[in-house]
Design an enzyme around this catalytic site. Structure first.
Site, PDB file in Angstrom:
ATOM      1  N   SER A  51       0.815  -1.215   0.000  1.00  0.00           N
ATOM      2  CA  SER A  51       0.000   0.000   0.000  1.00  0.00           C
ATOM      3  C   SER A  51       0.851   1.267   0.000  1.00  0.00           C
ATOM      4  O   SER A  51       0.759   2.107   0.887  1.00  0.00           O
ATOM      5  CB  SER A  51      -0.928   0.007   1.227  1.00  0.00           C
TER       6      SER A  51
ATOM      7  N   ASN B 189       2.238   4.770  -5.667  1.00  0.00           N
ATOM      8  CA  ASN B 189       3.006   4.711  -6.932  1.00  0.00           C
ATOM      9  C   ASN B 189       3.108   6.079  -7.583  1.00  0.00           C
ATOM     10  O   ASN B 189       4.181   6.492  -8.043  1.00  0.00           O
ATOM     11  CB  ASN B 189       2.325   3.770  -7.932  1.00  0.00           C
ATOM     12  N   CYS B 190       1.978   6.770  -7.644  1.00  0.00           N
ATOM     13  CA  CYS B 190       1.920   8.012  -8.408  1.00  0.00           C
ATOM     14  C   CYS B 190       2.761   9.119  -7.796  1.00  0.00           C
ATOM     15  O   CYS B 190       3.118  10.082  -8.484  1.00  0.00           O
ATOM     16  CB  CYS B 190       0.470   8.468  -8.544  1.00  0.00           C
TER      17      CYS B 190
ATOM     18  N   THR C  51     -10.962 -14.664 -14.236  1.00  0.00           N
ATOM     19  CA  THR C  51     -10.200 -15.257 -15.328  1.00  0.00           C
ATOM     20  C   THR C  51     -10.987 -16.455 -15.862  1.00  0.00           C
ATOM     21  O   THR C  51     -12.142 -16.669 -15.469  1.00  0.00           O
ATOM     22  CB  THR C  51      -8.823 -15.719 -14.832  1.00  0.00           C
TER      23      THR C  51
ATOM     24  N   PRO D  47     -12.940 -19.639 -12.612  1.00  0.00           N
ATOM     25  CA  PRO D  47     -13.899 -18.793 -11.884  1.00  0.00           C
ATOM     26  C   PRO D  47     -13.501 -18.470 -10.445  1.00  0.00           C
ATOM     27  O   PRO D  47     -14.051 -17.537  -9.851  1.00  0.00           O
ATOM     28  CB  PRO D  47     -15.202 -19.595 -11.929  1.00  0.00           C
TER      29      PRO D  47
ATOM     30  N   TYR E 156      -9.457 -14.324  -9.775  1.00  0.00           N
ATOM     31  CA  TYR E 156      -9.777 -12.993 -10.286  1.00  0.00           C
ATOM     32  C   TYR E 156      -8.479 -12.241 -10.585  1.00  0.00           C
ATOM     33  O   TYR E 156      -7.412 -12.592 -10.081  1.00  0.00           O
ATOM     34  CB  TYR E 156     -10.575 -12.196  -9.248  1.00  0.00           C
ATOM     35  N   ALA E 157      -8.589 -11.191 -11.389  1.00  0.00           N
ATOM     36  CA  ALA E 157      -7.422 -10.338 -11.653  1.00  0.00           C
ATOM     37  C   ALA E 157      -7.876  -8.891 -11.784  1.00  0.00           C
ATOM     38  O   ALA E 157      -8.948  -8.605 -12.337  1.00  0.00           O
ATOM     39  CB  ALA E 157      -6.689 -10.781 -12.926  1.00  0.00           C
TER      40      ALA E 157
ATOM     41  N   GLY F  92      -6.247  -4.466 -11.829  1.00  0.00           N
ATOM     42  CA  GLY F  92      -5.091  -3.563 -11.887  1.00  0.00           C
ATOM     43  C   GLY F  92      -4.414  -3.503 -13.240  1.00  0.00           C
ATOM     44  O   GLY F  92      -5.008  -3.779 -14.281  1.00  0.00           O
TER      45      GLY F  92
ATOM     46  N   TYR G 178     -20.141  30.073  -9.464  1.00  0.00           N
ATOM     47  CA  TYR G 178     -19.443  31.225 -10.041  1.00  0.00           C
ATOM     48  C   TYR G 178     -19.111  32.269  -8.984  1.00  0.00           C
ATOM     49  O   TYR G 178     -19.945  32.649  -8.167  1.00  0.00           O
ATOM     50  CB  TYR G 178     -20.294  31.891 -11.133  1.00  0.00           C
TER      51      TYR G 178
END
Length: 564
Positions: free
Chosen positions: A38, A41-42, A269, A272, A275-276, A278, A424
């Site tokens: 966790s 990355n950015c 995938t 069943p 899962y994947a 990202g 505004y």
């Protein structure tokens, strides 16, 4: 249930936290081959300039905190190296000892992310070569720079990470060369828009080399395909990423032609129970109906939530994305969403579209922090359905693009933009916002009320001697104008109408396009039928021409540039 998660960053950590909110009984184990889970990355590039310091601030959670707050076991420095689908087990290797063990699962979530592309370039062993993928990478880069007293670096790749790394190195006071193999950086922006960033990088002291392939490295040198050699003490590769799909492929899971893990609308995938999410998968594209890889945290985290819900019996609503993103390049901000012209052409999409490109103040002009904002809107013809938008300026470009992204999500047209109501006050915007103006202009073009031509066509007009009319005032003209343009200020237009020919096209510009638009309508009302507004006008043209003039050594079509 016993649920295992491979990868502990955006997608994996989000899935784990959401799973726990469904159940306190499930056993959730998250594996991360690196030392951190966790992390942001950015924000990695911002450690190089010291904006984020120390590097430990990039880590948002640690294994102890995951266990105390969520009851989730996060095993760092442990890599899942094999999946036994028949017996529903994984083999795990401990990174510190090399020891392996097995762990069973009921459900398995793959969130391995993407790996940095590191082309096999001759001479790579002769030069310090780094990539940026995690906290360890960015800490190693900064440590190496400081310990070796480096002054000159080369960044390879003009995508988001490459630009941010180059900017932060430059902000820290280092000499930076940025090499991009294509004719432009940041493909999320079209060619005429991105010239603003090209100029900004050069103005801030970065040596920007476009359309150059790297042929090899030597000690302290990068050899380019054009024969040029660039002095450097370090190379940071940011030339894109590829899906980390080797584990999935080895397990017999289906892989797409571009190396992504194939998933259905539930992110399952072909197994069943696996899962994947990202950066390792493709997602549905909202506007094309096809599949696309989006290496963005938002889609990864939304997919993670969907997976956690599906595992717990929830129906997953089909998700689709358009790739909304934003970036800061020194003093300028950029944001984009949906389709670009470049993408439409590169993918040969069967879409009939038009565009508007204009400039207006992001706040009331009396405000000291008001700045020009360059805005481009792409829409379908004849329906007016919004397809994409790009904005670059020194103000809140993300606000405007977020509105467009929301409009696209709900199938809005350019007519809807004219009716949107915005908050505004002079410090925040204008009474008719930039987004409203995008709708006004697009509706006018769509309904044939006037014709326009974009700045990328102006050089051709100048070279063939077309009649170009400048409706700015004399003092503006003297500060810089298009060579061969005829000056008739808008304030004098009606009294000098006989000077403007009716037997050939007339191309009209001002500073940003507003006065020239009024001039176009005036001439049309006075019987002219072949008049065009040059979108963005002299300001946009200056940005569009400048970088190419400087780098190509060509003769400018302007007597001087205007960037304000």
């Amino acid at each position: 249930m016993k649920i295992l998660i491979v990868g502990g960053v955006a997608g994996g950590a989000s899935a784990a936290a959401k799973l726990r909110r469904f159940s306190e009984e499930d056993q959730i184990i998250m594996f991360e081959r690196g030392p951190h889970v966790s992390f942001s990355n950015c924000a990695l590039p911002y450690h190089l300039s010291g904006i984020v310091d120390p590097a430990s601030r990039l880590v948002l959670m640690n294994p102890e905190k995951f266990m105390k707050q969520y009851g989730i076991e996060a095993r760092v420095n442990e890599e899942v190296v094999e999946i036994d689908r028949t017996n529903k087990k994984v083999k795990v290797r401990k990174g510190l000892t090399g020891e392996t063990y097995e762990e069973s699962y009921d459900k398995l979530i793959l969130s391995p992310g993407a790996k940095s592309n590191k082309p096999n370039i001759p001479g790579s062993e002769t030069i310090p070569l780094f990539t940026v993928r995690n906290v360890v990478d960015i800490h190693q880069i900064k440590t190496y720079i400081v310990e070796n007293n480096l002054t000159q670096m080369t960044v390879v790749g003009g995508g988001y990470i490459g630009i941010e790394v180059a900017e932060n190195l430059r902000e820290a006071g280092y000499g930076v060369t940025l090499i991009e193999s294509t004719p432009q950086i940041l493909r999320t922006f079209d060619e005429e828009m991105v010239q603003i960033f090209h100029k900004e990088l050069c103005d801030k002291g970065i040596k920007l080399l476009l359309g150059n392939q790297i042929e090899g490295f030597e000690k302290n040198q990068v050899k380019l395909s054009n024969g040029e050699k660039i002095y450097t003490e370090m190379v940071i590769m940011a030339a894109g990423v590829s899906p980390e799909s080797k584990l999935a492929e080895k397990a017999g899971l289906e892989i797409s032609s571009n190396g992504s893990i194939k998933v259905n609308d539930n992110f399952q995938t072909n197994d069943p129970d696996i899962y994947a999410v990202g950066d390792a998968i493709e997602v549905n594209h909202l506007l094309t109906g096809g599949k696309i890889r989006l290496t963005l945290a938002g889609p990864a985290q939304k997919a993670a939530r969907a997976v956690a819900g599906h595992i717990n019996g929830e129906t997953v609503k089909k998700q689709a994305y358009m790739g909304s993103s934003a970036i800061k390049v020194f003093d300028y901000n950029g944001a984009a969403t949906g389709l670009t012209e470049g993408f439409i052409k590169a993918q040969k999409l069967d879409i009939q579209y038009d565009k508007v490109h204009f400039i207006m103040g992001d706040k009331v002009g009396l405000m000291p922090e008001s700045h020009p904002m360059h805005f481009k809107l792409i829409y379908e013809i004849p329906t007016g359905k919004i397809l994409g938008a790009q904005a670059i300026g020194k103000g809140a470009v993300d606000k405007r693009i977020d509105v467009i992204a929301t409009a696209i999500k709900f199938g809005a047209t350019v007519y809807d933009l004219t009716e949107l109501e915005f908050c505004y006050a002079p410090p925040f915007g204008t009474a008719k916002d930039i987004v409203n103006y995008a709708g006004f202009i697009a509706c006018n073009v769509l309904e044939g009320r006037f014709k326009q031509i974009t700045v990328d066509k102006v050089r051709e007009l100048v070279e063939k001697g077309a009649y170009i009319l400048d409706v700015r005032e004399q003092v503006e003209y003297e500060r810089g104008h298009i060579k061969g343009a005829h000056l008739i200020p808008l304030s004098q237009l009606r009294t000098r109408i006989n000077e403007i020919p009716k037997d050939e096209p007339v191309y009209i510009h001002c500073r940003s396009g507003q006065r020239s638009y009024n001039a176009v309508l005036a001439l049309q009302n006075l019987g002219y039928t072949d008049v065009f507004n040059i979108t963005g006008s002299f300001l946009a043209l200056s940005f569009y021409e400048y970088f190419k003039d400087q780098t190509d050594g060509r003769e400018s079509i302007l007597t001087n540039y205007n960037f304000n």
